[in-house]
Structure formats: structure tokens, C-alpha cells
Design a protein around this motif. Structure first.
Motif, PDB file in Angstrom:
ATOM      1  N   LEU A  26      18.221  70.734  22.041  1.00 25.32           N
ATOM      2  CA  LEU A  26      17.966  69.727  20.991  1.00 25.32           C
ATOM      3  C   LEU A  26      17.068  70.304  19.892  1.00 25.32           C
ATOM      4  O   LEU A  26      17.347  70.136  18.701  1.00 25.32           O
ATOM      5  N   LEU A  27      16.025  70.998  20.260  1.00 23.71           N
ATOM      6  CA  LEU A  27      15.102  71.549  19.249  1.00 23.71           C
ATOM      7  C   LEU A  27      15.840  72.519  18.323  1.00 23.71           C
ATOM      8  O   LEU A  27      15.567  72.579  17.123  1.00 23.71           O
ATOM      9  N   ASN A  28      16.790  73.259  18.914  1.00 24.59           N
ATOM     10  CA  ASN A  28      17.553  74.245  18.117  1.00 24.59           C
ATOM     11  C   ASN A  28      18.826  73.642  17.523  1.00 24.59           C
ATOM     12  O   ASN A  28      19.680  74.357  17.007  1.00 24.59           O
ATOM     13  N   LYS A  29      18.956  72.305  17.675  1.00 21.93           N
ATOM     14  CA  LYS A  29      20.087  71.556  17.102  1.00 21.93           C
ATOM     15  C   LYS A  29      21.445  72.140  17.540  1.00 21.93           C
ATOM     16  O   LYS A  29      22.389  72.242  16.753  1.00 21.93           O
ATOM     17  N   LYS A  30      21.510  72.525  18.841  1.00 25.15           N
ATOM     18  CA  LYS A  30      22.779  73.050  19.384  1.00 25.15           C
ATOM     19  C   LYS A  30      23.601  71.944  20.050  1.00 25.15           C
ATOM     20  O   LYS A  30      24.684  72.196  20.565  1.00 25.15           O
ATOM     21  N   ASN A  31      23.057  70.721  20.081  1.00 20.97           N
ATOM     22  CA  ASN A  31      23.765  69.641  20.761  1.00 20.97           C
ATOM     23  C   ASN A  31      25.006  69.233  19.975  1.00 20.97           C
ATOM     24  O   ASN A  31      25.023  69.301  18.749  1.00 20.97           O
ATOM     25  N   LYS A  32      26.045  68.813  20.681  1.00 21.37           N
ATOM     26  CA  LYS A  32      27.317  68.438  20.034  1.00 21.37           C
ATOM     27  C   LYS A  32      27.328  66.967  19.642  1.00 21.37           C
ATOM     28  O   LYS A  32      28.117  66.525  18.831  1.00 21.37           O
ATOM     29  N   ASP A  33      26.451  66.206  20.255  1.00 25.13           N
ATOM     30  CA  ASP A  33      26.366  64.774  19.973  1.00 25.13           C
ATOM     31  C   ASP A  33      24.888  64.413  20.098  1.00 25.13           C
ATOM     32  O   ASP A  33      24.121  65.170  20.702  1.00 25.13           O
ATOM     33  N   ASN A  34      24.489  63.306  19.539  1.00 22.61           N
ATOM     34  CA  ASN A  34      23.050  63.007  19.642  1.00 22.61           C
ATOM     35  C   ASN A  34      22.702  62.231  20.894  1.00 22.61           C
ATOM     36  O   ASN A  34      21.557  61.819  21.077  1.00 22.61           O
ATOM     37  N   TYR A  35      23.709  62.030  21.776  1.00 25.51           N
ATOM     38  CA  TYR A  35      23.422  61.569  23.133  1.00 25.51           C
ATOM     39  C   TYR A  35      24.359  62.307  24.084  1.00 25.51           C
ATOM     40  O   TYR A  35      25.592  62.191  23.978  1.00 25.51           O
ATOM     41  N   GLU A  36      23.772  63.084  24.995  1.00 26.13           N
ATOM     42  CA  GLU A  36      24.576  63.871  25.950  1.00 26.13           C
ATOM     43  C   GLU A  36      24.044  63.651  27.355  1.00 26.13           C
ATOM     44  O   GLU A  36      22.860  63.332  27.544  1.00 26.13           O
ATOM     45  N   VAL A  37      24.926  63.869  28.336  1.00 27.54           N
ATOM     46  CA  VAL A  37      24.566  63.695  29.748  1.00 27.54           C
ATOM     47  C   VAL A  37      24.929  64.970  30.504  1.00 27.54           C
ATOM     48  O   VAL A  37      26.007  65.544  30.273  1.00 27.54           O
ATOM     49  N   PHE A  38      24.030  65.423  31.390  1.00 24.31           N
ATOM     50  CA  PHE A  38      24.328  66.590  32.228  1.00 24.31           C
ATOM     51  C   PHE A  38      23.911  66.318  33.677  1.00 24.31           C
ATOM     52  O   PHE A  38      22.813  65.795  33.930  1.00 24.31           O
ATOM     53  N   ASN A  39      24.787  66.718  34.585  1.00 25.68           N
ATOM     54  CA  ASN A  39      24.405  66.753  36.009  1.00 25.68           C
ATOM     55  C   ASN A  39      23.495  67.952  36.234  1.00 25.68           C
ATOM     56  O   ASN A  39      23.755  69.034  35.681  1.00 25.68           O
ATOM     57  N   VAL A  40      22.460  67.751  37.055  1.00 27.34           N
ATOM     58  CA  VAL A  40      21.617  68.893  37.410  1.00 27.34           C
ATOM     59  C   VAL A  40      21.529  68.985  38.937  1.00 27.34           C
ATOM     60  O   VAL A  40      20.821  68.220  39.596  1.00 27.34           O
ATOM     61  N   GLY A  41      22.342  69.894  39.470  1.00 24.53           N
ATOM     62  CA  GLY A  41      22.397  70.106  40.915  1.00 24.53           C
ATOM     63  C   GLY A  41      22.773  71.555  41.169  1.00 24.53           C
ATOM     64  O   GLY A  41      22.873  72.352  40.239  1.00 24.53           O
TER      65      GLY A  41
END
Ligand code: WQD
Length: 339
Positions: A251-266
Motif C-alpha cells: 500500500l505504501l508503494n501504491k502497488k495495490n490493484k484495488d483500494n480494498y484487497e483480501v489475502f489469506n495468510v497461512g
């Protein structure tokens, strides 16, 4: 860059503060110390040599939240851990959970909405999937009706963030859906410190092994799984902490594709309760005292992550094995109990 970590004295929060400091970020912790002690600050400082700025107040006090954001105009991002997280307690005290987990989220988002650009990481949970129809679980798996008010606060929290991001393009958010965080920092300076009787499996195992508990109850061995016990995706807390830093930097480097994203972390690996016990016995060379009892209300049969999205888009992958995580949990337990 200044990063705010709410709940930064907690289990996952403290490990994330360490990883943020390791990457050179200036960290400000907000915690009301309802489920953690200030001693954790010493542990963080012992690891990084940097004492985080700490402000003790309750995020349910709107005026204090507002005052904080006025005093800290130079905030680059917020990682929001502060929440109540005991599934069973939430069933008996739903309003405590809806107030503490959602009102605080709203107050923080209201402050971030005022900024020109804000990066926000939300602590969510695989609980939102309930018993997924397909395993491993991808981020596109349907969110199922929550089994508990705790799980519901994670689902509603994600919806509040999603809806806010729709109308506030200056707000960029990522929800991280954790699977089962376990273990402790390899320095044994910080770790999991459940208050009272542990609800989660791994602290109950280590407290049994050290003699604080007489025996572990294994909740059911008649599940449709290879050994009959329930399966989860146990991820080392340091791997989970590092996922927060890479998500924030996306997010800080503005690499996100949308301004709300979801990721699994496992880890992407499912382990049964008996496999976790065997791992503990192997790495500690101790025999664990346990008995099989009935199933626990609300438990799912199996949950483990499809981690492709985080692997590819965050360039992040869990590094530690179950054995390494169990070993770190044991070393921490021994240190906490002075053994
Ligand atoms: C794991 C497995 C139990 C204790 C919960 C929340 C989740 C997150 C992690 C906060 C299950 C079994 C457990 C015991 C047992 N919470 N078990 N004996 O329920 O998968 O996830 O904690 O962020 O959101 O839902 O974790 O560690 O409680 O249980 O047999 O004394 O161990 O039945 O199969 P869970 P857990």
C-alpha cells in the motif's frame, strides 16, 4: 515513516512491531492493556534495541482517538490488531465484542478518511469462511454465516472497510485472513501470553507439558479426517508478522490493484490435532498427557489456506515448519515459567 499499531502489545501485534522496526519504521503502539502487559515493550526493545512509542488508551473513547490523530499528523499507515478474540467469550458477551471490535474500527476509519492518503491493514480471520466447501481455501471462497459473534465482527469489519473504501479512494486497505498463529519469536523475548485458561490448542499443549495444566483435552477424534481429529493451518507468528509488513508496503508503494484487497495468510499445509501433538513430542522429546473428549461446539472439520495469492502478489511465503513453530512455543513457555 510512522506506523500506528493498535493492539501492539498483543501476541501478533508485538511480533509485527518487531518486524516493522527491523525494516526501519517508526512505530507507535496504542493498547489499552486489557489483554497484554507493558512488559511486552521490554521484550520488543530487547530484540530490536528500539523502544516503540507507547500510548495507553481505549479506542472506544472517540475523543482520545481524535486527539491521537491530531497529535500524530505524520502517520503513514495503521495496522489494526486491537480487538477481543475469544470465540467462546463472544458467545456469552456479544455486545462487548460488537462494541470493542467494531466501534473502534469505525473511529479509526473516520480519522483515516480525513487524510489525503491512508494505508490500513486489518486483522481478519479464516473464521469468516466457516466450514469451507472446498479445500484448500481461496480468498474467493464464500463467507459463511459466522459461528460466533467474534467471527461475525471479522465479517462485518471487512464489510465496513470495503464499503468505506468504495467512497474514499484516499483510503487503501488490505484485510489479512489469518489461519492459526502459533509459536514465538526465536529470541524468546516475546510470545503468546494467554490470560487464564488458554482457549487455543498450542498454548494449552505447552502449559500442560510444563505442568500448569494436568492434561490436554482433544476435542473429538471422529471427524472425517485421516486420524479423526480436526485439521487447521498452523502458521508461525513471525511469518504472519512479516506478512503484515509486506502487505503494508504494497500500500505504501501504491502497488495495490484495488483500494480494498483480501489475502489469506497461512502455510497452505493442514495439520490435525494429533499431528500437532506428535510434532510437539518430537521436538521436545517429551510425552504429552492428553485424552480424547467430545467435539467443541462451533469447531470446523478442516481449514487450511490456498496461499497462491499472497505468494504471488505479496511475494510472501511462510518459511517456518510446524516443528520449528512448536519448538519456539516450548522455548517461550519454559522462559515465561522460569524453567
Ligand atoms: C485448534 C484445534 C480444536 C484447544 C480460533 C479462532 C481463530 C483464531 C485462532 C483468533 C481445533 C482443537 C483446541 C484444546 C483441542 N482466533 N483444540 N483442545 O478454533 O481453529 O481458531 O483460534 O484470532 O479465529 O477461531 O483454534 O487453537 O482453539 O483450536 O483439541 O484445548 O485444536 O478443537 O480443532 P481455532 P484453536
Amino acid at each position: 515513516m510512522k506506523i500506528i499499531v493498535t493492539g501492539g502489545l498483543g501476541f501478533i501485534g508485538s511480533h509485527t512491531v518487531v518486524e516493522l522496526q527491523n525494516k526501519g519504521y517508526e512505530v507507535v503502539i496504542i493498547d489499552n492493556c486489557s489483554n497484554a502487559t507493558k512488559e511486552v515493550l521490554k521484550g520488543i526493545t530487547a530484540i530490536t534495541g528500539i523502544s516503540p512509542i507507547f500510548e495507553e488508551f481505549d479506542l472506544r473513547e472517540k475523543s482520545k482517538v481524535n486527539d491521537f490523530f491530531i497529535r500524530h499528523q505524520d502517520i503513514a499507515g495503521v495496522i489494526h490488531f486491537a480487538a477481543s478474540k475469544a470465540v467462546g467469550e463472544s458467545v456469552n458477551n456479544p455486545l462487548l465484542y460488537y462494541e470493542n471490535n467494531l466501534v473502534t474500527l469505525i473511529y479509526i476509519l473516520q480519522e483515516l478518511q480525513k487524510k489525503e492518503h491512508a494505508s490500513f491493514i486489518f486483522s481478519s480471520s479464516c473464521t469468516v469462511y466457516g466450514q469451507a466447501d472446498k479445500l484448500p481455501i481461496t480468498e474467493s471462497a464464500p463467507v459463511k454465516p459466522a459461528e460466533s459473534p467474534y467471527g461475525n465482527t471479522k465479517q462485518i469489519g471487512e464489510e465496513i472497510i470495503r464499503d468505506t473504501c468504495k467512497v474514499a479512494s484516499q483510503l487503501n486497505a488490505i484485510a489479512l485472513r489469518y489461519f492459526n498463529p502459533i509459536g514465538s519469536h526465536p529470541s524468546a523475548e516475546i510470545g503468546e501470553l494467554p490470560l487464564g485458561v488458554p482457549q487455543n490448542l498450542v498454548p494449552f499443549i505447552t502449559q500442560t507439558a510444563i505442568g500448569l495444566r494436568t492434561e490436554l483435552s482433544v476435542f473429538g477424534d471422529t471427524y472425517p479426517t485421516p486420524d479423526g481429529t480436526a485439521i487447521r493451518d498452523y502458521i508461525h507468528v513471525v511469518d504472519l508478522a512479516k506478512a503484515h509488513v509486506v502487505a503494508l508496503e504494497r500500500l505504501l508503494n501504491k502497488k495495490n490493484k484495488d483500494n480494498y484487497e483480501v489475502f489469506n495468510v497461512g502455510t497452505g499445509v493442514g495439520s490435525s490435532v494429533l499431528e500437532v501433538i506428535k510434532s510437539f513430542e518430537k521436538v521436545t522429546n517429551k510425552s504429552l498427557n492428553y485424552k480424547i473428549v467430545g467435539k467443541r461446539e462451533g469447531d470446523v472439520i478442516a481449514a487450511y489456506a490456498d496461499t497462491h495469492k499472497a505468494n504471488e502478489e505479496l511475494q510472501w511465503k511462510a518459511q517456518s515448519t510446524l516443528d520449528e513453530a512448536m519448538k519456539s512455543a516450548w522455548i517461550w513457555e519454559q522462559k515465561v515459567r522460569g524453567k
